[in-house]
Every structure is written in structure tokens, then in C-alpha cells.
Design an enzyme around this catalytic site. Structure first.
Site, PDB file in Angstrom:
ATOM      1  N   LYS A  54       0.851  -1.199   0.000  1.00  0.00           N
ATOM      2  CA  LYS A  54       0.000   0.000   0.000  1.00  0.00           C
ATOM      3  C   LYS A  54       0.884   1.246   0.000  1.00  0.00           C
ATOM      4  O   LYS A  54       0.670   2.181  -0.771  1.00  0.00           O
ATOM      5  CB  LYS A  54      -0.926  -0.002   1.224  1.00  0.00           C
ATOM      6  CG  LYS A  54      -2.109  -0.938   1.054  1.00  0.00           C
ATOM      7  CD  LYS A  54      -2.876  -1.192   2.341  1.00  0.00           C
ATOM      8  CE  LYS A  54      -3.917  -2.279   2.091  1.00  0.00           C
ATOM      9  NZ  LYS A  54      -4.527  -2.803   3.303  1.00  0.00           N
ATOM     10  N   GLN A  98      -4.961  -1.384   9.495  1.00  0.00           N
ATOM     11  CA  GLN A  98      -4.910  -2.732   8.940  1.00  0.00           C
ATOM     12  C   GLN A  98      -5.527  -3.743   9.920  1.00  0.00           C
ATOM     13  O   GLN A  98      -5.161  -3.784  11.089  1.00  0.00           O
ATOM     14  CB  GLN A  98      -3.433  -3.093   8.654  1.00  0.00           C
ATOM     15  CG  GLN A  98      -3.241  -4.419   7.958  1.00  0.00           C
ATOM     16  CD  GLN A  98      -3.782  -4.441   6.526  1.00  0.00           C
ATOM     17  OE1 GLN A  98      -3.555  -3.522   5.755  1.00  0.00           O
ATOM     18  NE2 GLN A  98      -4.509  -5.493   6.192  1.00  0.00           N
ATOM     19  N   ASP A 121     -11.220   2.936   3.866  1.00  0.00           N
ATOM     20  CA  ASP A 121     -11.594   1.524   3.770  1.00  0.00           C
ATOM     21  C   ASP A 121     -13.115   1.366   3.672  1.00  0.00           C
ATOM     22  O   ASP A 121     -13.609   0.286   3.366  1.00  0.00           O
ATOM     23  CB  ASP A 121     -11.090   0.779   5.025  1.00  0.00           C
ATOM     24  CG  ASP A 121     -10.136  -0.350   4.690  1.00  0.00           C
ATOM     25  OD1 ASP A 121      -9.989  -0.664   3.492  1.00  0.00           O
ATOM     26  OD2 ASP A 121      -9.537  -0.915   5.623  1.00  0.00           O
TER      27      ASP A 121
END
Ligand code: NDP
Length: 294
Positions: A54, A98, A121
């Protein structure tokens, strides 16, 4: 019929190139450099690889990237303090924590603490609620990528299609179904209690499989010519070798479908590209700027 292979890797590359152009344009015209902060708690090897990828791709498209690596013993309070700091930092337009988080931390508490405007997200209930009420929302990346690939394979318009989504998770099945509804598909959501799943899938012009069961969907479940988007990523062992397979039995499905995503190289590469796409959208929204074409 042999299905057209939907090349997610190539599509994601093209999308990242368009994002890079958008980032250049925002910087040149408005002095805005979008920035993404990624938070990793602990030493999970798969998560470490995702976070490194990422960060690398964020920098490659010209955006600011910050990685916050915290010890596995980090307390919930410490993580919430970091989220609060990132929420308040005007240079940070997107925040990704995460998952999974270590046991001592309540993930839902952390996700709810994110500023919904920075929730790239798309897991915050505000964004989930906006998506289901048809408002502009930051939407989970894998579902967005899956629908982009379906639109590309089917010539942009999905209106009127019978779509069957297999799986009803909050991170894939439900948001994908909402996106397809917004595209005016007739949507069926199937799950582990669905009766006669093969028969339900047979009516679909578009199948999205997000089950987590290796090669479950067989070719004789597929309507001839249908588009098959396989979200599944399953690690199996075959002939003594480790292998990645999807939720669809690729060979038998590809023999019947009109188009199909391979695993790997289908939906997988779209996830990070869509994360970057969401970060640019979030940055523009925070600065009340129109989102450049991507
Ligand atoms: P979950 O385990 O959260 O959800 C699986 C869903 O499939 C559930 O709704 C479950 O039904 C349903 N299901 C399970 N067994 C059956 C069955 N026999 N028949 C019909 N439905 C069934 O998985 P996720 O949604 O998180 O992930 C799905 C797949 O997508 C996984 O392979 C995952 O690795 C992959 N994935 C890929 C990503 C990417 O490409 N970057 C990102 C995220 C996920 P019920 O609700 O009734 O239990």
C-alpha cells in the site's frame, strides 16, 4: 464458449496511472497533495506485506504516505490516541487501520473512532449507511474494484441485469450488493443458508463470488455467457505445491461464462488501486474540490 479473461492487473495499472494524473492535477491547480496514513499493529506477516504494498503504490502515484507500525502489545487507548491525532492532521486525507488487530483491541471501537471523511476503507457505519441510502460515500475497496471490472467487461452498463452475489459479509458481499443495486441490477444475495444455490446462480447474468471456499462454484451453475467476478482468495495445496485459487472452479466456469476474472490477477490487484482512488476522493471532499476524472 471460452470466456474473455478479465485482466484485473492491467485494469488496476491503468487506474493507478489515471490516479497519478489526477494527483498531479490537484497539486498543480490547487496545491493539494493527497496523503494516506496506514496503521499496522503487530507482526502479522500477511498484513506486513499488504501495508508495504500500500505504501509503495501510494508513493508511486505521487501521494504522501505515512506508515505507523505499532508493537503487538499496543493498548486500545494508545491506538485510539493515534487515530485521534491522524483525524486532526490536515495533511492526512485517508486513514487505514490494517485488520486484524491484536486481541486486546476492539476493532469496531477503532473503526468507529475514525473520522468518516478519512475512512478510505469504507467500514465506518456512517459510510455504510450513506451507501445504503444512496448518498455519496467512501465504499469498501474490494467491492468497488469488483464492480469496476464488471462494468468494464460488460461495456459499462449493468442496468437491468440479474446479479447474484454469493456471500453477505460486511466487507464484500453486502457493499457489492448495494453498489449493484445502485447500478440498477436486480440483486440476489446468497449465503450459507440459501436453498439450491446452483439454481439461484444459474439465473445470473453477473455472478460475484465472495465466499472463501476454494473452487465451490462450478461451471454447470453458470448461465452461458454470464460475467463471473471471483473475489475469493484461497490458499490450497495441489500436487504438493501451494496454490492460490478463487471461489469459482476456473476451468469449468471459463468454459461457459462470457467473461471471468482469474485468481490471482483478477479482483486482487484492484483493492489497493481503489484505496488510492478513495484517498483522492476523500482529499477532494475535505477541500471542497471537484474530483478529477480517474
Ligand atoms: P466471510 O467469511 O466474511 O464471508 C463469507 C460469506 O460466504 C458468508 O456470508 C457466508 O454465509 C457465505 N458462505 C460460506 N459458505 C457458503 C456456502 N457453502 N454457500 C453459500 N454461501 C456460503 O468472507 P469475506 O467476505 O471476508 O471474503 C470472501 C472471500 O473473498 C475470501 O476468499 C477472501 O479471501 C476474499 N477477499 C478478497 C479480497 C481481495 O481481493 N482483496 C478482499 C476481501 C476478501 P453466512 O453469512 O451465511 O455465513
Amino acid at each position: 464458449m471460452t470466456a474473455k479473461i478479465i485482466d484485473g492487473k492491467a485494469y488496476a495499472e491503468g487506474l493507478r496511472a489515471r490516479i497519478a494524473n489526477a494527483v498531479k492535477e490537484l497539486e498543480a491547480k490547487h496545491g493539494l497533495k493527497p496523503g494516506l496514513a496506514v496503521v499496522l499493529v503487530g507482526e502479522d506477516p500477511a498484513s506486513k506485506v499488504y501495508v508495504a504494498n500500500k505504501a509503495k503504490q501510494t508513493v508511486e502515484v505521487g501521494m504522501n504516505s505515512w506508515e505507523h507500525r505499532l508493537d503487538a502489545s499496543t493498548s486500545e487507548k494508545e491506538l485510539l490516541a493515534l487515530v485521534d491525532k491522524l483525524n486532526k492532521d490536515p495533511a492526512v486525507h485517508g486513514i487505514l487501520v490494517q485488520l486484524p488487530l491484536p486481541k486486546q483491541i476492539d476493532s469496531s471501537k477503532v473503526l468507529s473512532a475514525l473520522d468518516p471523511a478519512k475512512d478510505v476503507d469504507g467500514f465506518h457505519v456512517v459510510n455504510v449507511g450513506k451507501l445504503s441510502t444512496g448518498q455519496d460515500a467512501l465504499v469498501a475497496c474490494t467491492p468497488v474494484g469488483s464492480v469496476m471490472l464488471a462494468k468494464d467487461a460488460l461495456g459499462k452498463k449493468l442496468e437491468g441485469l440479474e446479479a447474484v452475489v454469493i456471500g453477505r459479509s460486511n466487507i464484500v458481499g453486502k457493499p457489492v450488493a448495494q453498489l449493484l443495486l445502485a447500478e440498477n441490477c436486480t440483486v440476489t444475495i446468497a449465503h450459507s443458508r440459501t436453498k439450491d444455490l446452483p439454481q439461484v446462480v444459474r439465473r445470473a447474468d453477473l455472478v460475484i463470488a465472495a465466499v472463501g471456499r476454494p473452487e465451490m462454484v462450478k461451471g454447470d451453475w453458470i448461465k452461458p455467457g454470464a460475467c463471473v467476478i471471483d473475489v475469493g482468495i484461497n490458499r490450497i495445496e495441489r500436487d504438493g505445491k501451494a496454490k492460490l485459487v478463487g471461489d469459482c472452479d476456473y476451468a469449468s466456469c471459463a468454459a461457459v461464462a462470457g467473461s471471468i476474472t482469474p485468481v490471482p490477477g483478477g479482483v486482487g490487484p484492484m483493492t489497493i488501486a481503489c484505496l488510492l482512488h478513495n484517498t483522492v476522493r476523500a482529499a477532494c471532499a475535505q477541500k471542497s474540490l471537484p474530483v478529477p476524472e480517474m
